[in-house]
Design an enzyme around this catalytic site. Structure first.
Site, short mmCIF file in Angstrom:
data_model
loop_
_atom_site.label_atom_id
_atom_site.label_comp_id
_atom_site.label_asym_id
_atom_site.label_seq_id
_atom_site.Cartn_x
_atom_site.Cartn_y
_atom_site.Cartn_z
N HIS A 98 -11.63 -47.05 -24.89
CA HIS A 98 -13.02 -47.01 -25.35
C HIS A 98 -13.12 -46.09 -26.54
O HIS A 98 -12.37 -45.11 -26.65
CB HIS A 98 -13.97 -46.57 -24.23
CG HIS A 98 -13.57 -45.31 -23.54
ND1 HIS A 98 -12.58 -45.27 -22.59
CD2 HIS A 98 -13.99 -44.04 -23.69
CE1 HIS A 98 -12.43 -44.02 -22.16
NE2 HIS A 98 -13.26 -43.25 -22.83
N HIS A 100 -15.73 -43.63 -28.52
CA HIS A 100 -17.01 -42.92 -28.46
C HIS A 100 -17.65 -42.93 -29.84
O HIS A 100 -16.98 -42.67 -30.85
CB HIS A 100 -16.79 -41.45 -28.10
CG HIS A 100 -16.25 -41.20 -26.74
ND1 HIS A 100 -17.04 -40.78 -25.69
CD2 HIS A 100 -14.99 -41.27 -26.23
CE1 HIS A 100 -16.30 -40.60 -24.60
NE2 HIS A 100 -15.04 -40.90 -24.90
P1 AMP Z 1 -13.19 -40.27 -21.78
O1 AMP Z 1 -13.23 -38.84 -21.40
O2 AMP Z 1 -12.88 -40.48 -23.25
O3 AMP Z 1 -12.32 -41.11 -20.88
O4 AMP Z 1 -14.68 -40.77 -21.65
C1 AMP Z 1 -15.16 -41.47 -20.56
C2 AMP Z 1 -16.65 -41.54 -20.77
O5 AMP Z 1 -17.16 -42.59 -19.98
C3 AMP Z 1 -17.40 -40.26 -20.39
O6 AMP Z 1 -18.15 -39.81 -21.51
C4 AMP Z 1 -18.29 -40.73 -19.23
O7 AMP Z 1 -19.54 -40.08 -19.26
C5 AMP Z 1 -18.41 -42.20 -19.48
N1 AMP Z 1 -18.64 -43.01 -18.30
C6 AMP Z 1 -17.95 -42.99 -17.13
N2 AMP Z 1 -18.41 -43.93 -16.28
C7 AMP Z 1 -19.42 -44.57 -16.93
C8 AMP Z 1 -20.31 -45.63 -16.58
N3 AMP Z 1 -20.28 -46.21 -15.38
N4 AMP Z 1 -21.22 -46.03 -17.49
C9 AMP Z 1 -21.29 -45.42 -18.70
N5 AMP Z 1 -20.47 -44.43 -19.09
C10 AMP Z 1 -19.56 -43.99 -18.22
#
Ligand code: AMP
Ligand code: ZN
Length: 137
Positions: A98, A100
């Protein structure tokens, strides 16, 4: 495979979707770092950017650019961070690639890009680093 971002990206779990096309779904982060923080989720699974098909990365970053510009104009915000954490040591918590897109506001209390602190290590041997990385290209 039981991957929450696969399920969200493919609509099996409902989400607030900012944008969707054949390749991606862009959703609002559930725990936002700033107002408007979104995530670009590819619909096909890859553990991180490092595993995603190289030829498809351009499309992802074209979408990031489009959304970043739309945030500057539309929110409006003053800047954006566009980033992908790869692997746990880099802060990745969901093992589905993903990107950001984090809007930034000039009047916000902190301007730190991330929690990584610059200037906290000894000056490295750049030539040795260059050799170590380029030999693995
Ligand atoms: P990372 O630390 O780069 O893996 O980021 C994962 C991101 O996904 C974090 O900012 C979380 O807040 C976000 N996240 C986790 N679960 C969900 C969800 N169900 N819907 C939306 N965002 C999510
Ligand atoms: Zn997945």
């Amino acid at each position: 495979m039981d991957c929450i971002f696969c399920k969200i990206a493919n609509g099996e779990i409902p989400s607030t979707t900012l944008y969707e096309d054949e390749e991606v779904r862009v959703i609002f982060d559930i725990n936002p770092a700033s107002v408007g923080h979104v995530l670009i989720l590819p619909k096909t699974h890859a553990a991180s950017l490092l595993e995603y098909p190289t030829e498809k990365l351009g499309t992802i970053f074209a979408i990031a650019q489009k959304i970043g510009n739309a945030m500057i104009q539309g929110l409006p915000c003053d800047g954006v961070n566009i980033l992908a954490n790869c692997r746990e040591a880099a802060g990745q918590t969901v093992d589905h690639f993903h990107v950001h897109i984090i809007p930034r506001y000039a009047n916000a209390p902190t301007k730190d890009a991330m929690t990584i602190e610059s200037g906290t290590i000894e000056k490295p041997d750049f030539d040795a680093l260059k050799e170590a990385i380029t030999k693995a290209f």
